[in-house]
Scaffold this active site. Structure first.
Site, PDB file in Angstrom:
ATOM      1  N   GLU A  45      80.998  80.968  77.193  1.00 42.91           N
ATOM      2  CA  GLU A  45      79.756  81.454  77.788  1.00 42.91           C
ATOM      3  C   GLU A  45      80.014  82.743  78.564  1.00 42.91           C
ATOM      4  OE1 GLU A  45      76.796  80.195  81.486  1.00 42.91           O
ATOM      5  OE2 GLU A  45      78.167  78.715  80.649  1.00 42.91           O
ATOM      6  N   ASP A 103      80.076  76.901  81.673  1.00 50.58           N
ATOM      7  CA  ASP A 103      80.180  76.585  83.094  1.00 50.58           C
ATOM      8  C   ASP A 103      79.820  75.126  83.369  1.00 50.58           C
ATOM      9  OD1 ASP A 103      80.831  79.189  83.514  1.00 50.58           O
ATOM     10  OD2 ASP A 103      78.881  79.803  84.299  1.00 50.58           O
ATOM     11  N   ASP A 124      77.727  73.648  85.167  1.00 48.83           N
ATOM     12  CA  ASP A 124      76.452  73.588  85.885  1.00 48.83           C
ATOM     13  C   ASP A 124      75.323  73.348  84.890  1.00 48.83           C
ATOM     14  OD1 ASP A 124      76.144  75.995  84.572  1.00 48.83           O
ATOM     15  OD2 ASP A 124      76.285  77.247  86.362  1.00 48.83           O
ATOM     16  N   ASP A 138      72.994  75.400  83.636  1.00 53.94           N
ATOM     17  CA  ASP A 138      72.945  76.400  82.564  1.00 53.94           C
ATOM     18  C   ASP A 138      74.036  76.155  81.527  1.00 53.94           C
ATOM     19  OD1 ASP A 138      70.724  77.808  83.274  1.00 53.94           O
ATOM     20  OD2 ASP A 138      71.785  79.307  84.469  1.00 53.94           O
TER      21      ASP A 138
END
Length: 408
Positions: A182, A258, A260, A262
């Site tokens: 990402e 990541d 998280d 997203d």
């Protein structure tokens, strides 16, 4: 075993081992503090690393390696059988049954304690060393010959590889890994952290298009999806088709995003792409999801025997467990520094390598469809990713919303 003056490890930490090489595979076994570790772990990774480095040094010293042949760890250790008994002061196991060791320090511990004694033994028993070297070189030659056959099949009419792909040097499908990363920032760190021999990096800009309802003929109109398919060397296909995967360039495709919300969304979009348009990759066990940590815990030195340590926690639960363990070891809560990673791009290359990319210490989850759950999986993907399912998604979220763990 480590002695009293060892600056890195506690007195008595170390390993005992027995090694043997065979023409055909023979089972191995390992223990940690006399506990059987039937699923191996980091102590076995350390043993293989130490054996490989000692063997490579012996082969270089006696100039046994033919020109153009590059030796890999699997060439040396593929036909090796061993019994390993490691001693650790504070071993960390995976799961309740303690069948696999997870302690990162065990890699360095076992490899450092094994390498020099084994290298000395090889040079004192040159005939046996040469026999092991010949077996290893034979494996390397067979691997390279196999890779050349694959190369001939894929050279004709192959598409130009994406310019942003940092490819690996090896052509051995079993070892090669493609990391779908990402963002360009994390992609830059991953390029510096990777093993150039076997690990390739493809940075993805933004979020990949939701491919659940894309017509297969229009799939490659999306640049990111096009680059993923070309890098893999596999055409889009249906689950019930007899697809040819001989052009596949990587044995593992690792989604690295990541830790998280997203990052979870990007994982979902990529898994949607693979499940819908490249289902044979999932069916045959080629797709994985990396699990980067959310927290970094810096532990100060504890006398001469225990140097400073850096631990990592995947989530709040692991962080709480680490805190509890450190308190039992005598550390005060205010002596421990805890940092939270905002994303992969915030990690330096060494941290990214240790936590997310190094096969010896990383955590990756294999992606598979549960046995007998294909229709349920299809329904769930349709509900979550289908364009005409907004009302169904809303009802599902109202019903299931209280069970979701969201990092808001």
């Amino acid at each position: 075993y480590a002695g009293k003056d060892d600056p890195t490890f506690a007195t008595g930490e170390g390993a005992a081992w027995a090694l043997a090489w065979f023409e055909s595979a023979v089972p191995s076994e390992s223990y940690v503090n006399l506990i059987p570790t039937v699923n191996g772990g980091t102590h076995e990774s350390g043993l293989r690393a130490g054996v490989f480095e000692a063997m490579k040094s012996f082969i270089d010293h006696h100039t046994l390696l033919p020109r153009g042949v590059k030796l890999q760890q699997e060439d040396v250790c593929g036909r090796m059988s061993f019994v390993l008994s490691a001693r650790l002061l504070d071993p960390q196991f995976q799961g309740q049954v303690k069948e696999k060791l997870n302690s990162r320090e065990a890699v360095k511990l076992v490899s450092s304690q094994l390498r020099d004694p084994f290298e000395i033994w090889l040079n004192n028993h040159v005939e046996a060393g040469r026999a092991i070297a010949e077996l290893s070189i034979k494996q390397a030659l067979a691997r390279q010959k196999s890779a050349q056959k694959v190369e001939k099949k894929k050279t004709s009419g192959v598409a130009v590889l994406p310019g942003k792909l940092s490819d690996c040097e090896s052509e051995d499908l079993a070892d090669n890994e493609l990391f779908l990363v990402e963002g360009d920032s994390a992609g830059g760190s991953a390029k510096m952290a990777r093993n150039k021999e076997t690990q390739a990096i493809l940075p993805l800009r933004g979020k990949v298009q939701n491919a659940w309802e894309i017509d297969p003929d229009r799939l490659f109109a999306n640049a990111e999806i096009h680059d993923i398919a070309v890098a893999l060397g596999v055409d889009a296909h249906k689950a019930d088709s007899d697809v040819d995967l001989s052009g596949l360039r990587y044995g593992k495709v690792v989604i690295m995003s990541d830790a998280d919300v997203d990052g979870a969304h990007i994982q979902t979009l990529l898994l949607t792409l693979f499940f819908r348009h490249f289902p044979k990759l999932i069916e045959r066990g080629h797709v994985y999801v990396a699990q980067p940590p959310l927290y970094r815990v810096d532990v100060p030195a504890q006398g001469k025997k225990r140097p400073p340590r850096r631990l990592y926690a995947l989530d709040e639960g692991e962080l709480a467990a680490i805190r509890e363990r450190l308190e039992k070891e005598g550390f005060k809560p205010d002596a421990i520094e805890i940092g939270r990673f905002k994303g992969l791009g915030e990690m330096n290359p060494d941290q990214l390598r240790e936590t997310t990319m190094d096969p010896a210490t990383r955590r990756v989850l294999p992606v598979k469809v549960r046995s007998g759950a294909l229709q349920d999986t299809l329904k769930m993907f349709t509900l979550l990713m289908g364009k005409g399912e907004a009302s169904g998604r809303r009802a599902w979220m109202e019903e299931k919303g209280d069970s979701v763990e969201a990092d808001v």
